[in-house]
Design a protein around this motif. Structure first.
Motif, PDB file in Angstrom:
ATOM      1  N   UNK A 315       0.662  -1.224  -0.055  1.00  0.00           N
ATOM      2  CA  UNK A 315      -0.020  -0.037   0.142  1.00  0.00           C
ATOM      3  C   UNK A 315       0.680   0.968   0.223  1.00  0.00           C
ATOM      4  N   UNK A 316       1.030   2.039  -1.135  1.00  0.00           N
ATOM      5  CA  UNK A 316       1.884   3.234  -1.442  1.00  0.00           C
ATOM      6  C   UNK A 316       1.798   4.548  -0.168  1.00  0.00           C
ATOM      7  N   UNK A 342      -4.579   6.066   5.532  1.00  0.00           N
ATOM      8  CA  UNK A 342      -4.472   6.521   4.366  1.00  0.00           C
ATOM      9  C   UNK A 342      -5.971   7.337   4.661  1.00  0.00           C
ATOM     10  N   UNK A 343      -6.775   7.042   5.424  1.00  0.00           N
ATOM     11  CA  UNK A 343      -7.918   8.137   5.583  1.00  0.00           C
ATOM     12  C   UNK A 343      -8.203   9.173   6.028  1.00  0.00           C
ATOM     13  N   UNK A 402       8.268  14.084   2.541  1.00  0.00           N
ATOM     14  CA  UNK A 402       8.655  13.381   3.562  1.00  0.00           C
ATOM     15  C   UNK A 402       8.519  12.468   2.959  1.00  0.00           C
ATOM     16  N   UNK A 403       8.087  11.291   2.495  1.00  0.00           N
ATOM     17  CA  UNK A 403       8.478   9.910   1.572  1.00  0.00           C
ATOM     18  C   UNK A 403       7.384  10.026   0.897  1.00  0.00           C
ATOM     19  N   UNK A 404       6.395  10.513   0.804  1.00  0.00           N
ATOM     20  CA  UNK A 404       5.810  10.799  -0.517  1.00  0.00           C
ATOM     21  C   UNK A 404       4.122  10.458  -0.457  1.00  0.00           C
ATOM     22  N   UNK A 409      -1.410   9.533  -2.879  1.00  0.00           N
ATOM     23  CA  UNK A 409      -2.606   9.372  -2.607  1.00  0.00           C
ATOM     24  C   UNK A 409      -3.421  10.509  -3.490  1.00  0.00           C
ATOM     25  N   UNK A 410      -2.703  11.440  -4.200  1.00  0.00           N
ATOM     26  CA  UNK A 410      -3.162  12.828  -4.549  1.00  0.00           C
ATOM     27  C   UNK A 410      -3.182  12.170  -5.729  1.00  0.00           C
ATOM     28  N   UNK A 411      -1.965  11.102  -6.115  1.00  0.00           N
ATOM     29  CA  UNK A 411      -2.062  11.212  -7.534  1.00  0.00           C
ATOM     30  C   UNK A 411      -2.759   9.530  -8.039  1.00  0.00           C
ATOM     31  N   UNK A 412      -3.170   9.153  -7.339  1.00  0.00           N
ATOM     32  CA  UNK A 412      -3.748   7.664  -7.758  1.00  0.00           C
ATOM     33  C   UNK A 412      -5.257   8.368  -7.311  1.00  0.00           C
ATOM     34  N   UNK A 413      -5.794   9.609  -6.513  1.00  0.00           N
ATOM     35  CA  UNK A 413      -7.112  10.060  -7.375  1.00  0.00           C
ATOM     36  C   UNK A 413      -6.892  11.100  -8.681  1.00  0.00           C
TER      37      UNK A 413
END
Length: 597
Positions: A315-316, A342-343, A402-404, A409-413
């Motif tokens: 889970x990235x 993540x939430x 940080x570590x992204x 999460x922004x990219x996934x959406x």
């Protein structure tokens, strides 16, 4: 083509029997008691202060809102009683009109969910049913109702009537009815990710105890990590990297010779003499250096144990934090705990990025489908392509990345939104051609649009890998085994390792007194940040030395359309203690707004 109102309750009752779940309860006068019923009442509040009543076709509290429609099969009209029966319900299935009806039904289900009493919360699922034909699943496991997305993905969210013969499909629907949160993929991914990070932490500790520096160790393990991922998503042949490790058993010290041979081939791409097959060009900086470390047999077994994990399941959204801690001796005790779930990340990303873009997408899609229904399919496609083109040019910045995790999460959406655009084009007959053309021209959403600033070099390196792993996971999840554009890894300049608030010339230099001794201040601090590397260092090493920062000035940020993230915060009363006298003074020269302690 019949009315769904006449058929949907019988159809859904029989579906419940098939799934071996209870049928809906009788409706009661007390609306609060109607937790699983047909025709659930909800109140819509209007901007003018008025209200109206709506009715959910089928509702199960804590599980789903279901909206039913009924389309028509594409067959010739029948004759009933001497007259032609040509009713088509919500459009012939597979046509633009039917697609519009299903999109509208999904929007209606979301309005019903929004109108539910606050105490009932947002249900994890929206279900859209074409009676007698299909079900569509949309999920939002955040409990915020901000991003109901196709579940589990764009290829499998629509379940045809014939698919119900598959017991796996029936079990999925049964869990939608009875235990929807168990379908949250992040739960399984989080467990896998913690296991992966734990194994990497043990291996990193072992390598450092053998005398290898933290930076050398982390660079080596990042190459190993991505190689394990590459074989699990079939960018490399199955078990290609694991087989190389197996061959080293009994001669683990030769890893320093053997592994660079594979990594050099991955960097260049083409025919691999080691694997006897063509492999993609990886590049992207990760394999520009192919240095490996000599291993002991015990360390080799640790690496093999890590390779047995399914790296495609990580889970990235939490992977970056956990791997960064696994590679950081001072952070390992926090492994698996105190990371940002993540939430929590989505609570910032959704209103900042997703909601504005989706509001615009809704308008574009509605206008395009209206044009298509009037026969202007080329014009409709042009509207969709123009919106997609703009999406591919947007830039998203996390100035303390940080570590992204926030960037990922922004990219996934954004990728989910891109998938819906390509699906809409497919419905208009342009989808596959559009994807192929976009890929060939580089006209696709990529990690290079997601920009980050990070002072810690180890975290910055992890962020780059996190974004590319997340991007490649998404690609293979939605495009099957179609290879992504090459090189597989590109750039790296999107994540810049530097200070986000203070710029200065050269490296900081210690300040010396008249006797040639370095000036220091002492406030009993335990750790301070190294002015060059950004790492925390023990006070006995730093002694809170005062550094001089030449020409301090405000740092400039890359141009971006959206800013996301969760920046670190340090109260002004602790700035000198933690950041040092020289840095704090330089910061106040550059930023007059910084208060005195």
């Amino acid at each position: 083509g019949a009315s769904e109102r006449a058929n949907y309750q019988l159809y859904l009752s029989e579906l419940c029997d098939l799934l071996e779940v209870p049928r809906p309860d009788p409706k009661r006068p007390d609306e609060a008691a109607n937790t699983y019923v047909f025709e659930k009442d909800v109140t819509f509040r209007h901007p003018d202060g008025g209200a109206s009543i709506g009715r959910i076709d089928l509702y199960r509290r804590g599980c789903f809102v279901l909206e039913a429609k009924q389309g028509a099969d594409p067959v010739a009209p029948t004759l009933l009683g001497g007259r032609q029966q040509s009713r088509q319900g919500h459009g012939q299935r597979g046509t633009v009109r039917w697609d519009q009806a299903m999109v509208a039904a999904r929007a209606q289900a979301e309005r019903y969910a929004k109108a539910l009493p606050t105490a009932e919360g947002w249900p994890p699922f929206l279900v859209v049913v074409d009676v007698g034909h299909s079900l569509e699943l949309y999920a939002d496991f955040s409990g915020q109702g901000k991003a109901y997305l196709q579940f589990p993905n764009a290829q499998r969210f629509r379940i045809k009537l014939t698919d119900l013969a598959d017991p796996v499909v029936r079990e999925t629907l049964r869990r939608v009815w009875l235990d929807p949160l168990s379908l949250d993929p992040s739960l399984h991914s989080a467990r896998v990710t913690k296991e992966v990070a734990g194994k990497m932490a043990v291996l990193a500790r072992s390598l450092e105890e053998a005398g290898h520096g933290p930076d050398q160790t982390s660079a080596f393990l990042m190459r190993c990590l991505f190689s394990m991922f590459a074989e699990d998503v079939h960018l490399l042949p199955e078990r290609a990297f694991t087989t190389e490790l197996d061959r080293l058993r009994g001669r683990a010290d030769r890893a320093v010779v053997v592994l660079p041979l594979l990594w050099d081939e991955m960097n260049r791409g083409g025919f691999s003499t080691r694997l006897m097959t063509d492999i993609p060009v990886f590049n992207g900086g990760l394999f520009a250096s192919s240095e490996a470390l000599p291993l002991t047999e015990a360390q080799l077994e640790l690496l093999l144990d890590a390779a047995r994990t399914d790296w495609s399941e990580v889970e990235p959204a939490i992977f970056g934090t956990l791997i960064e801690r696994a590679l950081n001796p001072r952070e390992r005790h926090k492994l698996g705990a105190h990371y940002t779930p993540r939430s929590y990340v989505e609570r910032l990303v959704l209103p900042t990025v997703t909601e504005p873009l989706r509001a615009e997408w809704t308008q574009v899609r509605t206008a395009a489908f209206a044009m298509a229904s009037l026969g202007d399919t080329p014009g409709a496609c042009k509207q969709l392509e123009e919106f997609h083109g703009r999406l591919c040019k947007l830039r998203f910045l996390d100035p303390a990345c940080g570590s992204g995790n926030f960037l990922y999460v922004t990219m996934e959406h954004v990728k989910r939104l891109e998938g819906e655009i390509l699906d809409a084009l497919a419905q208009l007959g342009q989808g596959l051609n559009m994807f192929q053309a976009s890929t060939a021209e580089g006209h696709i959403v990529t990690p290079e649009q997601f920009l980050g600033l990070e002072l810690n070099p180890r975290a910055a390196a992890v962020a780059r890998v996190v974004l590319w792993i997340g991007y490649l996971q998404w690609h293979f999840r939605t495009r099957g085994q179609v290879l992504p554009p090459q090189p597989v890894l590109r750039g790296g300049s999107n994540i810049q390792c530097r200070d986000a608030v203070l710029a200065f010339d050269g490296d900081p230099e210690p300040v010396f007194d008249a006797d040639g001794k370095p000036v220091s201040h002492w406030d009993g601090l335990t750790f301070k940040r190294h002015p060059v590397t950004g790492e925390d260092v023990p006070d006995e090493q730093a002694r809170a030395l005062v550094f001089n920062y030449r020409n301090p000035r405000r740092a400039e940020w890359p141009e971006a359309d959206f800013v996301v993230g969760n920046p670190p915060f340090l109260g002004n009363h602790r700035m000198r203690q933690v950041l040092g006298e020289g840095y704090t003074s330089a910061l106040r020269k550059a930023w007059a707004e910084v208060p005195e302690s």
